[in-house]
Motif scaffolding. Sequence first.
Motif, mmCIF file in Angstrom:
data_model
loop_
_atom_site.group_PDB
_atom_site.id
_atom_site.type_symbol
_atom_site.label_atom_id
_atom_site.label_comp_id
_atom_site.label_asym_id
_atom_site.label_seq_id
_atom_site.Cartn_x
_atom_site.Cartn_y
_atom_site.Cartn_z
ATOM 1 N N TYR A 267 0.731 -1.141 -0.006
ATOM 2 C CA TYR A 267 -0.162 0.024 0.096
ATOM 3 C C TYR A 267 0.769 1.232 -0.160
ATOM 4 N N ARG A 268 1.847 1.345 0.870
ATOM 5 C CA ARG A 268 2.776 2.458 0.986
ATOM 6 C C ARG A 268 3.531 2.586 -0.339
ATOM 7 N N ALA A 269 4.095 1.596 -0.996
ATOM 8 C CA ALA A 269 4.657 1.590 -2.154
ATOM 9 C C ALA A 269 3.629 1.947 -3.205
ATOM 10 N N THR A 270 2.394 1.775 -3.466
ATOM 11 C CA THR A 270 1.819 2.024 -4.406
ATOM 12 C C THR A 270 1.235 3.798 -4.256
ATOM 13 N N LEU A 271 1.451 4.249 -2.913
ATOM 14 C CA LEU A 271 1.151 5.745 -2.387
ATOM 15 C C LEU A 271 2.591 6.487 -3.003
ATOM 16 N N SER A 272 3.404 5.739 -2.674
ATOM 17 C CA SER A 272 5.012 6.410 -3.270
ATOM 18 C C SER A 272 4.881 6.508 -4.830
ATOM 19 N N SER A 273 4.450 5.661 -5.652
ATOM 20 C CA SER A 273 4.470 5.670 -6.922
ATOM 21 C C SER A 273 3.373 6.736 -7.195
ATOM 22 N N LEU A 274 2.272 6.777 -6.671
ATOM 23 C CA LEU A 274 1.115 7.824 -6.961
ATOM 24 C C LEU A 274 1.828 9.257 -6.902
ATOM 25 N N SER A 275 2.622 9.434 -5.834
ATOM 26 C CA SER A 275 3.293 10.713 -5.326
ATOM 27 C C SER A 275 4.216 11.136 -6.393
ATOM 28 N N ILE A 276 5.040 10.155 -6.949
ATOM 29 C CA ILE A 276 5.908 10.387 -8.035
ATOM 30 C C ILE A 276 5.381 10.569 -9.095
ATOM 31 N N ALA A 277 4.054 9.991 -9.701
ATOM 32 C CA ALA A 277 3.648 10.123 -10.878
ATOM 33 C C ALA A 277 3.007 11.505 -11.021
ATOM 34 N N ARG A 278 2.390 11.923 -9.623
ATOM 35 C CA ARG A 278 1.742 13.246 -9.664
ATOM 36 C C ARG A 278 2.847 14.433 -10.020
ATOM 37 N N ALA A 279 4.097 14.319 -9.317
ATOM 38 C CA ALA A 279 5.285 15.031 -9.162
ATOM 39 C C ALA A 279 5.726 15.258 -10.784
ATOM 40 N N THR A 280 5.721 14.321 -11.306
ATOM 41 C CA THR A 280 6.309 14.242 -12.993
ATOM 42 C C THR A 280 5.551 14.162 -13.922
ATOM 43 N N SER A 281 4.000 14.325 -13.408
ATOM 44 C CA SER A 281 3.030 14.645 -14.634
ATOM 45 C C SER A 281 3.214 13.294 -15.832
ATOM 46 N N LEU A 282 3.006 12.542 -15.135
ATOM 47 C CA LEU A 282 3.136 11.073 -16.242
ATOM 48 C C LEU A 282 1.578 11.124 -16.824
ATOM 49 N N LYS B 252 -2.113 10.454 -18.147
ATOM 50 C CA LYS B 252 -3.155 10.595 -16.943
ATOM 51 C C LYS B 252 -3.834 9.044 -16.806
ATOM 52 N N ALA B 253 -3.738 8.334 -17.711
ATOM 53 C CA ALA B 253 -4.207 7.061 -17.506
ATOM 54 C C ALA B 253 -3.557 6.090 -16.292
ATOM 55 N N LEU B 254 -2.228 6.245 -16.345
ATOM 56 C CA LEU B 254 -1.577 5.545 -15.022
ATOM 57 C C LEU B 254 -1.919 6.202 -13.875
ATOM 58 N N LEU B 255 -1.918 7.509 -13.930
ATOM 59 C CA LEU B 255 -2.375 8.665 -12.700
ATOM 60 C C LEU B 255 -3.776 8.014 -12.268
ATOM 61 N N ASP B 256 -4.653 7.904 -13.035
ATOM 62 C CA ASP B 256 -5.948 7.187 -12.593
ATOM 63 C C ASP B 256 -5.946 6.184 -11.946
ATOM 64 N N HIS B 257 -5.094 5.266 -12.871
ATOM 65 C CA HIS B 257 -4.908 3.811 -12.113
ATOM 66 C C HIS B 257 -4.531 3.688 -10.888
ATOM 67 N N LEU B 258 -3.434 4.461 -10.593
ATOM 68 C CA LEU B 258 -2.935 4.534 -9.167
ATOM 69 C C LEU B 258 -3.604 5.191 -8.215
ATOM 70 N N GLU B 259 -4.520 6.072 -8.573
ATOM 71 C CA GLU B 259 -5.303 6.853 -7.464
ATOM 72 C C GLU B 259 -6.323 5.775 -7.195
ATOM 73 N N ALA B 260 -6.917 5.206 -8.313
ATOM 74 C CA ALA B 260 -8.189 4.168 -7.982
ATOM 75 C C ALA B 260 -7.601 2.998 -6.972
ATOM 76 N N LEU B 261 -6.383 2.557 -7.281
ATOM 77 C CA LEU B 261 -5.777 1.498 -6.748
ATOM 78 C C LEU B 261 -5.638 1.944 -5.017
ATOM 79 N N SER B 262 -5.016 3.152 -4.974
ATOM 80 C CA SER B 262 -4.657 4.000 -3.704
ATOM 81 C C SER B 262 -5.996 3.878 -2.744
ATOM 82 N N ILE B 263 -7.160 4.433 -3.409
ATOM 83 C CA ILE B 263 -8.213 4.648 -2.783
ATOM 84 C C ILE B 263 -8.803 3.320 -2.413
ATOM 85 N N ARG B 264 -9.025 2.451 -3.075
ATOM 86 C CA ARG B 264 -9.426 0.994 -2.888
ATOM 87 C C ARG B 264 -8.366 0.356 -1.625
ATOM 88 N N GLY B 265 -7.127 0.409 -1.638
ATOM 89 C CA GLY B 265 -6.522 0.008 -0.663
ATOM 90 C C GLY B 265 -6.880 0.660 0.651
#
Length: 343
Positions: free
Chosen positions: A57-72, A74-87
């Motif tokens: 869960y924390r590894a996913t949050l870390s990935s989400l943080s990096i994805a937001r900071a580096t503007s990856l 949108k599809a990947l960002l949405d996937h990580l956000e949904a996975l983090s909320i679900r987690g």
Amino acid sequence: MTAPAAPAVTAPAFSTGRFRAEREADWIAFDLLLTKLEKKGAKALTSDELLQLPLLYRATLSSLSIARATSLDKALLDHLEALSIRGYFLVYGVRETRLSRLRRFFLYDWPAAVRSVWKETIVIALIIVLGALTSYSLVAHQPEWYFNFVDESMSGGRDPRATAEYLQSTLGHGKAAVEQESGLHVFATFLFTHNSQVSILSFALGFAFGVPTMMLEYYQGIGLGAMLAVFANKGLGFDFGGWLFIHGTTELFAAALSGAAGLRIGTAVVFPGARGRLEAASAAGRTAGKVMVGVILMLLVAGLLEGFGRQLITDTLLRYGIGTLMLLFWLAYYYVPRREDVT
């Protein structure tokens, strides 16, 4: 002669493909654990999987943080956000089954909502009693007042002109009891439908500062008092009370609660306190809504009791006994504290 400038060294671009390749294994593993947890519950996870769950869960949050900071993308960002909320909801949130939520509503939420409107319930109960006393007094002294309170087409002959024998037969007693069964059913159905409609309207009109609610509940008592006066004038007040008591304790209690729910909303609109009127009314509406769910169930119970009492119970004292037990049941159900309420 000066040396030529060294070519600028640029860092490799941060690509979505490289980021996914480095971290996707953790996301997949986390998704699989969440799916297993959703379908089979925590008992299905091994000790190692339970330990992995917060780490992934924390590894996913870390990935989400990096994805937001580096503007990856949108599809990947949405996937990580949904996975983090679900987690979050599965790892840290409170999980309840539908059966557990239903149990909580009946054991705690509904009774707690009813207790919270106890002041309004007393006010509405007194208004109903006042309406009954008003019509009873008028009809007892001047029987013609009865026709101002009860529609002649629905009274089925249960009016001041009826004989005592006829009135007694409509309560399930006397020689004409079988012949009057159909008429009694119509009248009882009318009473139940009428009271149910008034109860729902009392709640629905609560937003209008509670004034229509109090008027409707007063009207609720008017018909009751007028009918009681007719039977009492023929010496059948006790018998009529038994006929009404077996289901009336539940039905009138539900009517008082529906009025209390409407009055709670009306009071919140008039006296919002430190909050805005809309916010106060919204908070009151959530409580009133829980009360009204219970009111509908109580009216269904009253309908069953009315049919049961009319068809199977003819002894007046037994009718009073069943009505009293139902009243004690509702009082205990609503107002006896439960362990979770205290803690």
